[in-house]
Scaffold this motif. Structure first.
Motif, PDB file in Angstrom:
ATOM      1  N   LEU A  31       0.824  -1.205   0.000  1.00 43.70           N
ATOM      2  CA  LEU A  31       0.000   0.000   0.000  1.00 43.70           C
ATOM      3  C   LEU A  31       0.862   1.260   0.000  1.00 43.70           C
ATOM      4  O   LEU A  31       0.533   2.253  -0.662  1.00 43.70           O
ATOM      5  CB  LEU A  31      -0.929   0.000   1.217  1.00 43.70           C
ATOM      6  CG  LEU A  31      -2.117  -0.958   1.151  1.00 43.70           C
ATOM      7  CD1 LEU A  31      -2.676  -1.229   2.546  1.00 43.70           C
ATOM      8  CD2 LEU A  31      -3.215  -0.387   0.243  1.00 43.70           C
ATOM      9  N   SER A  32       1.978   1.240   0.729  1.00 46.66           N
ATOM     10  CA  SER A  32       2.874   2.399   0.766  1.00 46.66           C
ATOM     11  C   SER A  32       3.483   2.667  -0.598  1.00 46.66           C
ATOM     12  O   SER A  32       3.592   3.826  -1.030  1.00 46.66           O
ATOM     13  CB  SER A  32       3.983   2.172   1.802  1.00 46.66           C
ATOM     14  OG  SER A  32       3.452   2.122   3.115  1.00 46.66           O
ATOM     15  N   VAL A  33       3.902   1.594  -1.292  1.00 45.24           N
ATOM     16  CA  VAL A  33       4.447   1.763  -2.640  1.00 45.24           C
ATOM     17  C   VAL A  33       3.391   2.352  -3.556  1.00 45.24           C
ATOM     18  O   VAL A  33       3.648   3.293  -4.313  1.00 45.24           O
ATOM     19  CB  VAL A  33       4.941   0.416  -3.199  1.00 45.24           C
ATOM     20  CG1 VAL A  33       5.304   0.557  -4.679  1.00 45.24           C
ATOM     21  CG2 VAL A  33       6.156  -0.076  -2.431  1.00 45.24           C
ATOM     22  N   LEU A  34       2.184   1.808  -3.484  1.00 44.66           N
ATOM     23  CA  LEU A  34       1.108   2.299  -4.344  1.00 44.66           C
ATOM     24  C   LEU A  34       0.785   3.750  -4.044  1.00 44.66           C
ATOM     25  O   LEU A  34       0.598   4.560  -4.957  1.00 44.66           O
ATOM     26  CB  LEU A  34      -0.129   1.426  -4.183  1.00 44.66           C
ATOM     27  CG  LEU A  34      -1.348   1.828  -5.033  1.00 44.66           C
ATOM     28  CD1 LEU A  34      -1.019   1.754  -6.513  1.00 44.66           C
ATOM     29  CD2 LEU A  34      -2.548   0.944  -4.710  1.00 44.66           C
ATOM     30  N   LYS A  35       0.745   4.112  -2.766  1.00 45.61           N
ATOM     31  CA  LYS A  35       0.402   5.491  -2.412  1.00 45.61           C
ATOM     32  C   LYS A  35       1.391   6.483  -3.010  1.00 45.61           C
ATOM     33  O   LYS A  35       1.003   7.479  -3.636  1.00 45.61           O
ATOM     34  CB  LYS A  35       0.345   5.658  -0.890  1.00 45.61           C
ATOM     35  CG  LYS A  35       0.064   7.105  -0.486  1.00 45.61           C
ATOM     36  CD  LYS A  35      -0.025   7.286   1.015  1.00 45.61           C
ATOM     37  CE  LYS A  35      -0.229   8.761   1.369  1.00 45.61           C
ATOM     38  NZ  LYS A  35      -0.376   8.992   2.830  1.00 45.61           N
TER      39      LYS A  35
ATOM     40  N   ALA B 129      -2.756  -3.344 -11.268  1.00 47.55           N
ATOM     41  CA  ALA B 129      -2.134  -4.612 -11.650  1.00 47.55           C
ATOM     42  C   ALA B 129      -0.789  -4.787 -10.951  1.00 47.55           C
ATOM     43  O   ALA B 129      -0.447  -5.884 -10.481  1.00 47.55           O
ATOM     44  CB  ALA B 129      -1.960  -4.674 -13.163  1.00 47.55           C
ATOM     45  N   THR B 130      -0.027  -3.707 -10.854  1.00 44.52           N
ATOM     46  CA  THR B 130       1.264  -3.746 -10.158  1.00 44.52           C
ATOM     47  C   THR B 130       1.061  -3.957  -8.659  1.00 44.52           C
ATOM     48  O   THR B 130       1.787  -4.733  -8.018  1.00 44.52           O
ATOM     49  CB  THR B 130       2.037  -2.449 -10.427  1.00 44.52           C
ATOM     50  OG1 THR B 130       2.266  -2.328 -11.832  1.00 44.52           O
ATOM     51  CG2 THR B 130       3.355  -2.427  -9.697  1.00 44.52           C
ATOM     52  N   PHE B 131       0.075  -3.278  -8.088  1.00 44.44           N
ATOM     53  CA  PHE B 131      -0.253  -3.445  -6.671  1.00 44.44           C
ATOM     54  C   PHE B 131      -0.640  -4.890  -6.383  1.00 44.44           C
ATOM     55  O   PHE B 131      -0.209  -5.478  -5.380  1.00 44.44           O
ATOM     56  CB  PHE B 131      -1.400  -2.494  -6.323  1.00 44.44           C
ATOM     57  CG  PHE B 131      -1.933  -2.610  -4.926  1.00 44.44           C
ATOM     58  CD1 PHE B 131      -1.104  -2.505  -3.822  1.00 44.44           C
ATOM     59  CD2 PHE B 131      -3.294  -2.822  -4.707  1.00 44.44           C
ATOM     60  CE1 PHE B 131      -1.601  -2.607  -2.529  1.00 44.44           C
ATOM     61  CE2 PHE B 131      -3.798  -2.929  -3.427  1.00 44.44           C
ATOM     62  CZ  PHE B 131      -2.954  -2.820  -2.342  1.00 44.44           C
ATOM     63  N   PHE B 132      -1.431  -5.486  -7.258  1.00 48.45           N
ATOM     64  CA  PHE B 132      -1.828  -6.884  -7.117  1.00 48.45           C
ATOM     65  C   PHE B 132      -0.587  -7.782  -7.068  1.00 48.45           C
ATOM     66  O   PHE B 132      -0.493  -8.706  -6.245  1.00 48.45           O
ATOM     67  CB  PHE B 132      -2.725  -7.288  -8.286  1.00 48.45           C
ATOM     68  CG  PHE B 132      -3.224  -8.698  -8.239  1.00 48.45           C
ATOM     69  CD1 PHE B 132      -4.454  -9.003  -7.674  1.00 48.45           C
ATOM     70  CD2 PHE B 132      -2.477  -9.740  -8.768  1.00 48.45           C
ATOM     71  CE1 PHE B 132      -4.914 -10.309  -7.625  1.00 48.45           C
ATOM     72  CE2 PHE B 132      -2.922 -11.054  -8.724  1.00 48.45           C
ATOM     73  CZ  PHE B 132      -4.148 -11.332  -8.156  1.00 48.45           C
ATOM     74  N   GLU B 133       0.379  -7.501  -7.926  1.00 51.51           N
ATOM     75  CA  GLU B 133       1.610  -8.288  -7.944  1.00 51.51           C
ATOM     76  C   GLU B 133       2.397  -8.118  -6.647  1.00 51.51           C
ATOM     77  O   GLU B 133       3.000  -9.072  -6.141  1.00 51.51           O
ATOM     78  CB  GLU B 133       2.459  -7.881  -9.153  1.00 51.51           C
ATOM     79  CG  GLU B 133       3.644  -8.772  -9.400  1.00 51.51           C
ATOM     80  CD  GLU B 133       4.371  -8.450 -10.696  1.00 51.51           C
ATOM     81  OE1 GLU B 133       5.467  -9.013 -10.904  1.00 51.51           O
ATOM     82  OE2 GLU B 133       3.847  -7.647 -11.499  1.00 51.51           O
ATOM     83  N   CYS B 134       2.396  -6.908  -6.101  1.00 45.49           N
ATOM     84  CA  CYS B 134       3.067  -6.677  -4.810  1.00 45.49           C
ATOM     85  C   CYS B 134       2.426  -7.505  -3.698  1.00 45.49           C
ATOM     86  O   CYS B 134       3.113  -8.040  -2.827  1.00 45.49           O
ATOM     87  CB  CYS B 134       2.997  -5.205  -4.432  1.00 45.49           C
ATOM     88  SG  CYS B 134       4.037  -4.138  -5.386  1.00 45.49           S
TER      89      CYS B 134
END
Length: 308
Positions: A120-124, A201-206
Motif C-alpha cells: 500500500l505504501s508503494v502504491l500510495k 495490476a502492479t499493486f496486485f503483484e506486490c
C-alpha cells in the motif's frame, strides 16, 4: 578480468561535457543510463543518453525530447526530477535526479510478495506521482514495477515517461503487456483511468507475488485483460474491493484519476490496518531495500536504469 560495469567499457558514443561517468546503470536498444558526477557542483546524477541510431529516427528523438519537457513540468517528490536536457549535433541526453534505492521490479524478483502495508505504501507514493501527472494533463501509459523506484527511505517515485502522452492525444497504442488496460489492447486512447489499471495490476503483484493475468502469448494476455474475471479473490479480503475497482474492464467503471484512487486507498488501508499503516509499510520497505543493497549492489539506482 575487467569489471563489466566499468563505464570505460560502455562509454556512450557522445558524453555530456562537464560530467564524469561512474558506472552504467542500464542499457537498451535505444540508449543507456549512466550514473555520473557533475564536475562543477559534485552532485551525483543519472544521465539518460539516446544512441546515434535512435537519434537518426525523428520519432524517437522527438519522444525523447518530449519526455524531458513533460518531466520538467511535474513538480512532485514522487516523480523523478529532470535537471537539464541537452541536444546537439553530437548527441542527446536527459540529466535527471539520481534516486538511491531499487526498482519495485528488483524487489519483486528478489523478495516476492510484500506485506500489505508495504504494498500500500508503494502504491500510495506512486499514485501521488501519477496524480501530479494527471493534474498536468499527462497520461504515463507505462506504469509497471520497473518504472517505480523505492528509495532507501521507503518512499516510492515514478520514473520513465518515455511513452507518456497528453490526455486525449491521438497516439499509437503502447505499454507493457502484463499491465496494459483493456482499452490499450483495443487501440483506444489512454486516459488517467488507464494508469489506474496498470497501477492496480502492479499493486496486485506486490500483494500476491503474481501478476493478475499470466497468459503465455500476447493473444492470451489480450483476451485475459479484456474478458477474464478479475482475480481479486487471490488478494487479502480487506483489499479486494480496491483491486476490483482499479481493474474494472471498462475505463468508465474505474476511478477517474490517480487522485480519486488515492482517496479510496487511504480509506481502505486505514480501515484494514489502522492509522499507523503507512509508517509500518515504509519501515518494511526500508528493510527490504537495505537487504537488497547489501546483497545486490548493482540494484542501486535500478529505477534510473530503464533505458530510453
Amino acid at each position: 578480468m575487467s569489471d563489466p560495469r566499468d563505464p570505460r567499457r560502455s562509454e556512450p558514443e557522445w558524453s555530456l561535457p562537464g560530467y564524469r561517468a561512474l558506472r552504467v546503470l542500464g542499457e537498451g536498444g535505444s540508449g543507456k543510463v549512466v550514473h555520473a558526477v557533475d564536475e562543477r557542483s559534485g552532485a551525483e546524477v543519472a544521465i539518460k543518453y539516446l544512441n546515434e541510431e535512435s537519434r537518426a529516427r525523428p520519432g524517437l528523438l522527438r519522444s525523447f525530447r518530449d519526455e524531458a519537457q513533460l518531466l520538467r513540468q511535474l513538480d512532485s517528490p514522487h516523480v523523478v526530477r529532470v535537471h537539464d536536457y541537452v541536444e546537439t549535433a553530437e548527441g542527446a541526453a536527459i540529466v535527471m535526479e539520481l534516486i538511491e534505492g531499487v526498482s519495485l521490479g528488483a524487489m519483486l524478483r528478489a523478495n516476492g510478495a510484500a506485506v500489505p502495508e508495504a504494498a500500500l505504501s508503494v502504491l500510495k507514493g506512486s499514485l501521488l506521482g501519477l496524480a501530479a501527472a494527471h493534474a498536468a494533463g499527462v497520461v504515463h501509459r507505462d506504469y509497471k514495477p520497473g518504472n517505480v523506484m523505492v528509495s532507501n527511505h521507503g518512499v516510492s517515485t515514478l520514473v520513465d515517461f518515455g511513452i507518456a502522452v497528453r490526455q486525449g492525444a491521438d497516439a499509437p497504442s503502447a505499454g507493457t503487456p502484463p499491465y496494459m488496460a483493456p482499452e490499450q489492447w483495443r487501440g483506444e486512447p489512454a486516459s488517467p483511468a488507464t494508469d489506474v489499471y496498470a497501477a492496480t495490476a502492479t499493486f496486485f503483484e506486490c500483494l500476491t507475488g503474481e501478476r493478475p493475468y499470466t497468459g503465455a502469448t500476447m493473444a492470451e494476455l489480450a483476451v485475459q485483460h479484456i474478458t477474464a474475471p478479475i482475480p481479486e479473490h487471490r488478494a487479502p479480503e480487506e483489499l479486494r474491493a480496491l483491486i476490483g475497482h482499479g481493474l474494472a474492464k471498462s475505463a468508465e467503471e474505474r476511478p477517474v484519476s490517480a487522485a480519486a484512487f488515492l482517496t479510496e486507498l487511504e480509506a481502505a488501508a486505514g480501515a484494514a490496518y489502522g492509522p499507523d499503516w503507512e509508517r509500518r509499510g515504509r519501515r518494511a520497505l526500508v528493510a527490504i531495500v537495505a537487504l537488497l543493497a547489501a546483497l545486490l549492489p548493482s540494484a542501486l539506482g535500478d529505477a534510473n536504469a530503464t533505458p530510453p
